[in-house]
Scaffold this motif. Structure first.
Motif, PDB file in Angstrom:
ATOM      1  N   VAL A 279       0.869  -1.187   0.000  1.00 30.57           N
ATOM      2  CA  VAL A 279       0.000   0.000   0.000  1.00 30.57           C
ATOM      3  C   VAL A 279       0.905   1.237   0.000  1.00 30.57           C
ATOM      4  O   VAL A 279       1.800   1.345   0.851  1.00 30.57           O
ATOM      5  CB  VAL A 279      -0.909   0.013   1.241  1.00 30.57           C
ATOM      6  N   PRO A 280       0.716   2.155  -0.944  1.00 32.40           N
ATOM      7  CA  PRO A 280       1.593   3.329  -0.996  1.00 32.40           C
ATOM      8  C   PRO A 280       1.544   4.149   0.291  1.00 32.40           C
ATOM      9  O   PRO A 280       0.458   4.416   0.835  1.00 32.40           O
ATOM     10  CB  PRO A 280       1.036   4.141  -2.172  1.00 32.40           C
ATOM     11  N   GLY A 281       2.724   4.495   0.783  1.00 35.27           N
ATOM     12  CA  GLY A 281       2.811   5.316   1.985  1.00 35.27           C
ATOM     13  C   GLY A 281       3.075   6.760   1.631  1.00 35.27           C
ATOM     14  O   GLY A 281       2.181   7.486   1.194  1.00 35.27           O
ATOM     15  N   GLU A 282       4.324   7.193   1.815  1.00 31.58           N
ATOM     16  CA  GLU A 282       4.692   8.565   1.459  1.00 31.58           C
ATOM     17  C   GLU A 282       4.470   8.795  -0.036  1.00 31.58           C
ATOM     18  O   GLU A 282       4.999   8.060  -0.869  1.00 31.58           O
ATOM     19  CB  GLU A 282       6.161   8.818   1.804  1.00 31.58           C
ATOM     20  N   THR A 283       3.684   9.817  -0.365  1.00 32.52           N
ATOM     21  CA  THR A 283       3.393  10.123  -1.764  1.00 32.52           C
ATOM     22  C   THR A 283       3.438  11.632  -1.967  1.00 32.52           C
ATOM     23  O   THR A 283       2.757  12.377  -1.260  1.00 32.52           O
ATOM     24  CB  THR A 283       2.016   9.597  -2.182  1.00 32.52           C
ATOM     25  N   GLY A 284       4.244  12.050  -2.934  1.00 27.77           N
ATOM     26  CA  GLY A 284       4.346  13.465  -3.243  1.00 27.77           C
ATOM     27  C   GLY A 284       3.908  13.762  -4.665  1.00 27.77           C
ATOM     28  O   GLY A 284       4.061  12.928  -5.561  1.00 27.77           O
ATOM     29  N   ILE A 285       3.345  14.940  -4.870  1.00 24.23           N
ATOM     30  CA  ILE A 285       2.980  15.393  -6.210  1.00 24.23           C
ATOM     31  C   ILE A 285       3.452  16.837  -6.383  1.00 24.23           C
ATOM     32  O   ILE A 285       3.594  17.588  -5.414  1.00 24.23           O
ATOM     33  CB  ILE A 285       1.465  15.304  -6.484  1.00 24.23           C
ATOM     34  N   GLY A 286       3.709  17.203  -7.636  1.00 23.54           N
ATOM     35  CA  GLY A 286       4.062  18.578  -7.979  1.00 23.54           C
ATOM     36  C   GLY A 286       2.941  19.217  -8.770  1.00 23.54           C
ATOM     37  O   GLY A 286       2.499  18.663  -9.782  1.00 23.54           O
ATOM     38  N   ILE A 287       2.456  20.359  -8.316  1.00 26.50           N
ATOM     39  CA  ILE A 287       1.295  21.033  -8.918  1.00 26.50           C
ATOM     40  C   ILE A 287       1.743  22.328  -9.576  1.00 26.50           C
ATOM     41  O   ILE A 287       2.476  23.123  -8.986  1.00 26.50           O
ATOM     42  CB  ILE A 287       0.215  21.328  -7.859  1.00 26.50           C
ATOM     43  N   ASP A 288       1.284  22.549 -10.808  1.00 27.16           N
ATOM     44  CA  ASP A 288       1.602  23.744 -11.589  1.00 27.16           C
ATOM     45  C   ASP A 288       0.281  24.391 -12.013  1.00 27.16           C
ATOM     46  O   ASP A 288      -0.532  23.756 -12.692  1.00 27.16           O
ATOM     47  CB  ASP A 288       2.437  23.343 -12.810  1.00 27.16           C
ATOM     48  N   ILE A 289       0.057  25.646 -11.610  1.00 27.85           N
ATOM     49  CA  ILE A 289      -1.166  26.382 -11.941  1.00 27.85           C
ATOM     50  C   ILE A 289      -0.757  27.676 -12.643  1.00 27.85           C
ATOM     51  O   ILE A 289       0.092  28.416 -12.142  1.00 27.85           O
ATOM     52  CB  ILE A 289      -1.992  26.699 -10.683  1.00 27.85           C
ATOM     53  N   ARG A 290      -1.378  27.968 -13.808  1.00 31.87           N
ATOM     54  CA  ARG A 290      -0.978  29.139 -14.581  1.00 31.87           C
ATOM     55  C   ARG A 290      -2.181  29.910 -15.118  1.00 31.87           C
ATOM     56  O   ARG A 290      -3.212  29.327 -15.431  1.00 31.87           O
ATOM     57  CB  ARG A 290      -0.108  28.736 -15.776  1.00 31.87           C
ATOM     58  N   SER A 291      -1.977  31.216 -15.260  1.00 30.49           N
ATOM     59  CA  SER A 291      -2.975  32.074 -15.892  1.00 30.49           C
ATOM     60  C   SER A 291      -2.334  33.421 -16.196  1.00 30.49           C
ATOM     61  O   SER A 291      -1.301  33.774 -15.608  1.00 30.49           O
ATOM     62  CB  SER A 291      -4.183  32.278 -14.969  1.00 30.49           C
ATOM     63  N   ILE A 292      -2.946  34.167 -17.105  1.00 27.35           N
ATOM     64  CA  ILE A 292      -2.515  35.542 -17.310  1.00 27.35           C
ATOM     65  C   ILE A 292      -3.209  36.474 -16.320  1.00 27.35           C
ATOM     66  O   ILE A 292      -2.956  37.671 -16.311  1.00 27.35           O
ATOM     67  CB  ILE A 292      -2.774  36.014 -18.756  1.00 27.35           C
ATOM     68  N   SER A 293      -4.096  35.927 -15.476  1.00 24.65           N
ATOM     69  CA  SER A 293      -4.783  36.691 -14.430  1.00 24.65           C
ATOM     70  C   SER A 293      -4.319  36.197 -13.065  1.00 24.65           C
ATOM     71  O   SER A 293      -4.530  35.032 -12.713  1.00 24.65           O
ATOM     72  CB  SER A 293      -6.299  36.535 -14.551  1.00 24.65           C
ATOM     73  N   GLN A 294      -3.728  37.067 -12.268  1.00 22.22           N
ATOM     74  CA  GLN A 294      -3.300  36.681 -10.923  1.00 22.22           C
ATOM     75  C   GLN A 294      -4.494  36.324 -10.054  1.00 22.22           C
ATOM     76  O   GLN A 294      -4.444  35.370  -9.266  1.00 22.22           O
ATOM     77  CB  GLN A 294      -2.507  37.818 -10.274  1.00 22.22           C
ATOM     78  N   GLN A 295      -5.587  37.083 -10.191  1.00 16.58           N
ATOM     79  CA  GLN A 295      -6.773  36.821  -9.374  1.00 16.58           C
ATOM     80  C   GLN A 295      -7.350  35.440  -9.667  1.00 16.58           C
ATOM     81  O   GLN A 295      -7.667  34.675  -8.743  1.00 16.58           O
ATOM     82  CB  GLN A 295      -7.841  37.893  -9.637  1.00 16.58           C
ATOM     83  N   ALA A 296      -7.484  35.108 -10.946  1.00 12.31           N
ATOM     84  CA  ALA A 296      -8.034  33.802 -11.306  1.00 12.31           C
ATOM     85  C   ALA A 296      -7.127  32.684 -10.830  1.00 12.31           C
ATOM     86  O   ALA A 296      -7.584  31.643 -10.330  1.00 12.31           O
ATOM     87  CB  ALA A 296      -8.233  33.721 -12.817  1.00 12.31           C
ATOM     88  N   LYS A 297      -5.828  32.884 -10.969  1.00  9.66           N
ATOM     89  CA  LYS A 297      -4.861  31.883 -10.522  1.00  9.66           C
ATOM     90  C   LYS A 297      -4.938  31.696  -9.006  1.00  9.66           C
ATOM     91  O   LYS A 297      -4.920  30.562  -8.504  1.00  9.66           O
ATOM     92  CB  LYS A 297      -3.456  32.313 -10.950  1.00  9.66           C
ATOM     93  N   ASP A 298      -5.046  32.804  -8.271  1.00 16.16           N
ATOM     94  CA  ASP A 298      -5.138  32.718  -6.813  1.00 16.16           C
ATOM     95  C   ASP A 298      -6.417  32.014  -6.371  1.00 16.16           C
ATOM     96  O   ASP A 298      -6.424  31.265  -5.390  1.00 16.16           O
ATOM     97  CB  ASP A 298      -5.077  34.112  -6.199  1.00 16.16           C
ATOM     98  N   ASP A 299      -7.524  32.256  -7.091  1.00 14.52           N
ATOM     99  CA  ASP A 299      -8.789  31.601  -6.747  1.00 14.52           C
ATOM    100  C   ASP A 299      -8.664  30.083  -6.886  1.00 14.52           C
ATOM    101  O   ASP A 299      -9.115  29.327  -6.016  1.00 14.52           O
ATOM    102  CB  ASP A 299      -9.914  32.115  -7.652  1.00 14.52           C
ATOM    103  N   VAL A 300      -8.065  29.633  -7.985  1.00 14.01           N
ATOM    104  CA  VAL A 300      -7.882  28.197  -8.189  1.00 14.01           C
ATOM    105  C   VAL A 300      -6.921  27.629  -7.149  1.00 14.01           C
ATOM    106  O   VAL A 300      -7.142  26.537  -6.604  1.00 14.01           O
ATOM    107  CB  VAL A 300      -7.378  27.915  -9.621  1.00 14.01           C
ATOM    108  N   LEU A 301      -5.871  28.363  -6.852  1.00  9.18           N
ATOM    109  CA  LEU A 301      -4.904  27.911  -5.848  1.00  9.18           C
ATOM    110  C   LEU A 301      -5.571  27.691  -4.497  1.00  9.18           C
ATOM    111  O   LEU A 301      -5.341  26.673  -3.833  1.00  9.18           O
ATOM    112  CB  LEU A 301      -3.780  28.940  -5.728  1.00  9.18           C
ATOM    113  N   ARG A 302      -6.415  28.650  -4.084  1.00  7.94           N
ATOM    114  CA  ARG A 302      -7.111  28.508  -2.796  1.00  7.94           C
ATOM    115  C   ARG A 302      -8.002  27.265  -2.790  1.00  7.94           C
ATOM    116  O   ARG A 302      -8.059  26.527  -1.796  1.00  7.94           O
ATOM    117  CB  ARG A 302      -7.935  29.765  -2.509  1.00  7.94           C
ATOM    118  N   GLN A 303      -8.691  27.035  -3.895  1.00 12.90           N
ATOM    119  CA  GLN A 303      -9.549  25.849  -3.978  1.00 12.90           C
ATOM    120  C   GLN A 303      -8.729  24.565  -3.851  1.00 12.90           C
ATOM    121  O   GLN A 303      -9.117  23.641  -3.127  1.00 12.90           O
ATOM    122  CB  GLN A 303     -10.301  25.839  -5.302  1.00 12.90           C
TER     123      GLN A 303
END
Length: 419
Positions: A279-303
């Motif tokens: 059964v997998p124990g320690e598991t890491g992922i790398g997340i990349d979120i992009r937009s030309i709008s900082q506000q839209a990017k921040d909204d998705v990041l918070r979610q």
């Protein structure tokens, strides 16, 4: 005169500088590896052939200086990178730096005298593949990264950026000297589009209006590695299952944000012990979120962060969320956009004004000088893959536009900073 044959020969030579061992595909010039250093050495030799005065900074960035009749005037800078992602393509970055060197060589052959000095820059470590930090070379030149960041960033083998610089004979203890403090008249970069828009609309060039910026996170679920046969489903703390939920949450949050759009990607999964009967124990992922709008990017990041913690709590798995960086989207200078558009028209190149969904070294210069980017089509929009390809005719046309731009901007009476 810009030489298509010379450009093709140089692109072909760069294509040979890669690692093919162990079944590797495409181009492998990951930052500061042996092949990256070999490519750097070749490009440095081309700079010297173009008559440029070479200097290198503590991070390894190479600056080729073409003297101006007025060395007291702010310089015009043009450059790109030559490092690649693992199993990438030979056009990402390479077209831009070879094009800039070709312009300098054409000036030398034509005995053109630029009034302003010209700086041709090969930026190191533009790709984030090795250290999880993109455009590192230009960030150090702008002072956006500091001495302590050399210890913060590590590659998958555990080597710090500091240690890697030392191994290449560079000067990590003098990293603050990288900061480029002289005023600039303008910055220009040419690049493949890395998307499908120009090809689908049958256009020869793009004039970039702004650059979307990435926000990146490392998320690590501290699950429990247990026997896959002896551990009942209700008693598991499966780190990979938790990570899988987050991966889908990233996709959905980005899909839900359409105006302005956001893209979300999980391109890294690290599972321990990575065995079929555990059964997998320690598991890491790398997340990349992009937009030309900082506000839209921040909204998705918070979610995404909120859902990550909710998933971890529901599964009773401790979780660590580590922000790597949160770059701001960059609008490019209106006067530079107009000027590049005029130069495309003068060279009879069909074009459109368009945003960049990918990050580039140009984004680090936009706050200090009028900055512009030119895009050329790439086949099927493919980039960061062995199939990456750009037509030599499109490359040559863009270099001719670059030459028109740089020859004009090198005049003392042309000053976009006041437009």
């Amino acid at each position: 005169m810009i030489s298509q044959e010379r450009l093709q020969a140089q692109i072909d030579h760069m294509d040979t500088i890669t690692t093919h061992a162990h079944g590797a595909k495409g181009i492998n010039r990951v930052a500061f590896t042996t092949t990256d250093w070999e490519g750097r050495h070749y490009l440095l030799s081309l700079m010297e052939e173009a008559g440029l005065e070479i200097r290198t900074d503590a991070f390894g960035n190479v600056i080729g200086h073409r003297r101006g009749l007025r060395e007291d005037l702010p310089a015009v800078m043009c450059g790109s990178h030559s490092d690649s992602v693992p199993e990438g393509g030979n056009y990402d970055g390479v077209c831009g730096i070879l094009g800039a060197i070709e312009v300098a060589r054409s000036m030398e052959e034509d005995h053109f005298r630029n009034e302003r000095p010209l700086e041709i820059v090969l930026f190191m470590c533009e790709e984030s593949s090795r250290f999880g930090c993109s455009t590192a070379g230009s960030k150090f030149m702008r002072g956006f990264l500091k001495q302590e960041d050399l210890y913060k960033y590590h590659d998958k083998w555990g080597n710090s950026m500091y240690e890697v610089l030392q191994s290449r004979g560079l000067r990590p203890d003098d990293i603050e000297t990288c900061h480029y403090t002289k005023p600039l008249a303008a910055y220009l970069e040419m690049h493949i589009e890395q998307g499908k828009v120009l090809e689908q609309e049958q256009l020869q060039m793009g004039v970039v209006t702004g650059i979307a910026a990435p926000t990146r996170l490392k998320v690590r679920f501290h699950g429990s590695a247990d026997h896959s046969g002896a551990t009942p489903m209700a008693m598991r703390q499966d780190g990979l299952c938790a990570a899988s939920e987050v991966i889908l949450a990233v996709e959905q949050a980005a899909k839900n944000q359409t105006d302005p759009p956001v893209v979300g990607t999980v391109g890294v999964i690290d599972v321990d012990p990575n065995a079929m009967n555990v059964v997998p124990g320690e598991t890491g992922i790398g997340i990349d979120i992009r937009s030309i709008s900082q506000q839209a990017k921040d909204d998705v990041l918070r979610q995404v962060i909120s859902q990550t913690h909710a998933i971890a709590a529901r599964r009773h798995i401790p979780v660590t969320v580590e922000p790597l960086y949160n770059d701001a989207p960059v609008p490019l200078h209106p006067a530079m956009i107009r000027f590049l558009s005029e130069c495309c028209e003068a060279e009879k190149a069909s074009f459109k004004q368009m945003p960049s969904g990918a990050g580039h070294d140009a984004m680090n210069w936009a706050s200090c000088t009028p900055t512009g980017m030119l895009f050329i089509p790439c086949r099927n929009g493919v980039s960061h893959a062995p199939e990456e390809y750009a037509d030599i005719g499109d490359i040559t046309r863009a270099v001719r536009v670059m030459e028109r731009v740089l020859r004009t901007l090198s005049r003392a009476d042309v000053d976009l900073t006041h437009c």
